[in-house]
Scaffold this motif. Structure first.
Motif, PDB file in Angstrom:
ATOM      1  N   VAL A  43       0.919  -1.184   0.064  1.00 25.78           N
ATOM      2  CA  VAL A  43       0.145   0.059  -0.010  1.00 25.78           C
ATOM      3  C   VAL A  43       0.777   1.267  -0.080  1.00 25.78           C
ATOM      4  O   VAL A  43       1.588   1.535   1.049  1.00 25.78           O
ATOM      5  CB  VAL A  43      -0.900   0.078   1.175  1.00 25.78           C
ATOM      6  N   LYS A  44       0.888   2.121  -0.993  1.00 25.85           N
ATOM      7  CA  LYS A  44       1.899   2.861  -1.307  1.00 25.85           C
ATOM      8  C   LYS A  44       1.950   4.225  -0.473  1.00 25.85           C
ATOM      9  O   LYS A  44       3.125   4.736  -0.196  1.00 25.85           O
ATOM     10  CB  LYS A  44       2.190   3.286  -3.043  1.00 25.85           C
ATOM     11  N   ASN A  45       0.798   4.462  -0.127  1.00 26.34           N
ATOM     12  CA  ASN A  45       0.610   5.632   0.643  1.00 26.34           C
ATOM     13  C   ASN A  45       0.384   5.618   2.013  1.00 26.34           C
ATOM     14  O   ASN A  45       0.057   6.658   2.650  1.00 26.34           O
ATOM     15  CB  ASN A  45      -0.573   6.626  -0.006  1.00 26.34           C
ATOM     16  N   ILE A  46       0.856   4.581   2.583  1.00 28.92           N
ATOM     17  CA  ILE A  46       0.652   4.340   3.991  1.00 28.92           C
ATOM     18  C   ILE A  46       1.878   4.808   4.784  1.00 28.92           C
ATOM     19  O   ILE A  46       1.422   5.382   5.957  1.00 28.92           O
ATOM     20  CB  ILE A  46       0.359   3.008   4.431  1.00 28.92           C
ATOM     21  N   ALA A  74      -4.278   3.423  -0.517  1.00 29.79           N
ATOM     22  CA  ALA A  74      -5.516   3.415   0.093  1.00 29.79           C
ATOM     23  C   ALA A  74      -6.118   4.680  -0.106  1.00 29.79           C
ATOM     24  O   ALA A  74      -5.484   5.754  -0.172  1.00 29.79           O
ATOM     25  CB  ALA A  74      -4.956   3.263   1.538  1.00 29.79           C
ATOM     26  N   ASP A  75      -7.535   4.944   0.144  1.00 27.61           N
ATOM     27  CA  ASP A  75      -8.423   6.223   0.076  1.00 27.61           C
ATOM     28  C   ASP A  75      -8.595   6.473   1.213  1.00 27.61           C
ATOM     29  O   ASP A  75      -9.539   6.136   2.029  1.00 27.61           O
ATOM     30  CB  ASP A  75      -9.394   5.898  -0.546  1.00 27.61           C
ATOM     31  N   ASN A 117     -13.741   8.384   9.695  1.00 24.13           N
ATOM     32  CA  ASN A 117     -14.258   7.729  10.951  1.00 24.13           C
ATOM     33  C   ASN A 117     -13.479   6.568  11.282  1.00 24.13           C
ATOM     34  O   ASN A 117     -13.258   6.110  12.353  1.00 24.13           O
ATOM     35  CB  ASN A 117     -15.617   7.409  11.165  1.00 24.13           C
ATOM     36  N   LYS A 118     -13.061   6.069  10.125  1.00 20.20           N
ATOM     37  CA  LYS A 118     -12.237   4.751  10.186  1.00 20.20           C
ATOM     38  C   LYS A 118     -10.656   4.830  10.524  1.00 20.20           C
ATOM     39  O   LYS A 118      -9.985   5.914   9.809  1.00 20.20           O
ATOM     40  CB  LYS A 118     -12.342   3.826   9.063  1.00 20.20           C
ATOM     41  N   SER A 119     -10.141   4.117  11.291  1.00 20.05           N
ATOM     42  CA  SER A 119      -8.291   4.197  11.611  1.00 20.05           C
ATOM     43  C   SER A 119      -7.888   4.053  10.273  1.00 20.05           C
ATOM     44  O   SER A 119      -8.357   3.133   9.432  1.00 20.05           O
ATOM     45  CB  SER A 119      -7.959   3.465  12.573  1.00 20.05           C
ATOM     46  N   VAL A 120      -6.582   4.401  10.177  1.00 24.14           N
ATOM     47  CA  VAL A 120      -5.606   4.203   8.976  1.00 24.14           C
ATOM     48  C   VAL A 120      -5.613   2.591   8.945  1.00 24.14           C
ATOM     49  O   VAL A 120      -5.422   2.180   7.988  1.00 24.14           O
ATOM     50  CB  VAL A 120      -4.236   4.705   9.171  1.00 24.14           C
ATOM     51  N   CYS A 121      -5.390   2.175  10.410  1.00 28.29           N
ATOM     52  CA  CYS A 121      -4.897   0.675  10.486  1.00 28.29           C
ATOM     53  C   CYS A 121      -6.052  -0.213   9.737  1.00 28.29           C
ATOM     54  O   CYS A 121      -5.857  -1.070   9.074  1.00 28.29           O
ATOM     55  CB  CYS A 121      -4.687   0.339  11.687  1.00 28.29           C
ATOM     56  N   TRP A 139      -8.300  -3.815   5.792  1.00 32.03           N
ATOM     57  CA  TRP A 139      -9.393  -3.928   4.962  1.00 32.03           C
ATOM     58  C   TRP A 139      -8.818  -4.187   3.245  1.00 32.03           C
ATOM     59  O   TRP A 139      -9.220  -4.963   2.505  1.00 32.03           O
ATOM     60  CB  TRP A 139     -10.584  -3.018   4.896  1.00 32.03           C
ATOM     61  N   LEU A 140      -8.091  -3.089   2.953  1.00 28.14           N
ATOM     62  CA  LEU A 140      -7.869  -3.107   1.623  1.00 28.14           C
ATOM     63  C   LEU A 140      -6.516  -4.176   1.158  1.00 28.14           C
ATOM     64  O   LEU A 140      -6.737  -4.892   0.141  1.00 28.14           O
ATOM     65  CB  LEU A 140      -6.695  -1.502   1.202  1.00 28.14           C
ATOM     66  N   ARG A 141      -5.830  -4.513   2.264  1.00 27.26           N
ATOM     67  CA  ARG A 141      -4.943  -5.600   1.915  1.00 27.26           C
ATOM     68  C   ARG A 141      -5.643  -6.931   1.660  1.00 27.26           C
ATOM     69  O   ARG A 141      -5.317  -7.779   0.881  1.00 27.26           O
ATOM     70  CB  ARG A 141      -4.036  -5.642   3.111  1.00 27.26           C
ATOM     71  N   ARG A 142      -6.718  -7.251   2.693  1.00 32.50           N
ATOM     72  CA  ARG A 142      -7.414  -8.354   2.465  1.00 32.50           C
ATOM     73  C   ARG A 142      -8.389  -8.437   1.045  1.00 32.50           C
ATOM     74  O   ARG A 142      -8.462  -9.499   0.442  1.00 32.50           O
ATOM     75  CB  ARG A 142      -8.271  -8.441   3.842  1.00 32.50           C
ATOM     76  N   LYS A 143      -8.759  -7.230   0.601  1.00 30.10           N
ATOM     77  CA  LYS A 143      -9.591  -7.218  -0.337  1.00 30.10           C
ATOM     78  C   LYS A 143      -8.524  -7.542  -1.774  1.00 30.10           C
ATOM     79  O   LYS A 143      -9.100  -8.285  -2.542  1.00 30.10           O
ATOM     80  CB  LYS A 143     -10.004  -5.835  -0.864  1.00 30.10           C
ATOM     81  N   GLU A 144      -7.455  -7.212  -1.802  1.00 30.96           N
ATOM     82  CA  GLU A 144      -6.667  -7.441  -2.907  1.00 30.96           C
ATOM     83  C   GLU A 144      -6.211  -8.900  -2.739  1.00 30.96           C
ATOM     84  O   GLU A 144      -5.987  -9.582  -3.697  1.00 30.96           O
ATOM     85  CB  GLU A 144      -5.233  -6.335  -2.601  1.00 30.96           C
TER      86      GLU A 144
END
Length: 246
Positions: A69-72, A99-100, A106-110, A115-120
């Motif tokens: 995730v490039k922008n974390i 990640a958007d 309201n959601k934490s960065v973690c 969630w994005l990692r799992r989706k990918e």
């Protein structure tokens, strides 16, 4: 005669094999995608699952998947991961995404990153027609999650060794489930795994850290508390518990 480190590696590999056999995690002709973050847990998991094939008459495919995730704000040594997988004769797939972080403030960065990692990973497994997706969660992760869910969510639930996903399309498996974190740490130390280039600045999970401290206090009562709690999850006496709410 094998030196102590080789004996230890074999001990860990046998423990992983015992977990795989106990819970039927990997079978003949499975296609196993291993989620490779670059941390010690995922490295130990990939190495033991890949090496295990040499000693068995069972054939299964193993591939490693790293989601970047490039922008974390963290980095992983991709050169090391490539060399590591080459030595194990395991193909490595690197997925780059972003990640958007503005979509749901309201959601934490973690939470968003996880969630994005799992989706990918799920999309990759479906595309490659894998039958298993392996995560590096170990016994201590499972018992910490149990305590967190009991304390904060009023539920007795944790991380199962195997979980069927999307109506049986594939199984999410945890081959390290019988290992404690101390065993994995020792394996990684003996193997001299390098640390990540830069640790994620958002990786502070205070609730899990609290559960960890609680377990350390409980060990003062019984040194076997971790294994006892893990075993308790499979030793439930419903007749001595309140009935489920209707």
């Amino acid at each position: 005669m094998k030196d102590n480190s080789e004996q230890y590696f074999l001990h860990i590999e046998k423990s992983v094999g015992r977990g795989i056999n106990t819970y039927s995690l990997i079978k003949e002709n499975d296609r196993v995608a291993v989620a490779l973050s670059g941390g010690k847990d995922s490295l130990v998991m990939l190495e033991t699952v890949a090496n295990r094939r040499r000693r068995l008459p069972v054939t299964y495919d193993v591939m490693a998947v790293h989601v970047h995730v490039k922008n974390i704000g963290y980095e992983t040594d991709l050169d090391f991961l490539n060399r590591f997988c080459d030595e194990l004769n395991v193909p490595l797939y690197i997925i780059e995404t972003e990640a958007d972080l503005e979509r749901d403030k309201n959601k934490s960065v973690c939470f968003i990153c996880s969630w994005l990692r799992r989706k990918e990973l799920f999309d990759f497994v479906k595309k490659e027609k894998c039958t298993k997706l392996a995560f590096g969660h170990h016994r201590d992760d499972a018992i910490e999650t149990l305590l967190m869910n009991m304390i904060s969510n009023s539920s007795i639930s944790s991380m199962p060794p195997s979980l069927s996903m999307f109506g049986g399309e594939f199984d999410l498996i945890r081959p390290l489930i019988l290992l404690g974190e101390d065993e994995i740490r020792e394996y990684a130390k003996l193997r001299k795994y390098p640390p990540q280039v830069k640790i994620c600045p958002h990786g502070d999970d205070t609730r899990r850290a609290d559960a960890r401290r609680l377990l350390m206090e409980m060990e003062k009562i019984d040194k076997n508390v971790r294994q006892n709690i893990y075993s308790a999850m499979s030793n439930i006496h419903n007749e001595y518990l309140p009935p489920a709410k209707k």
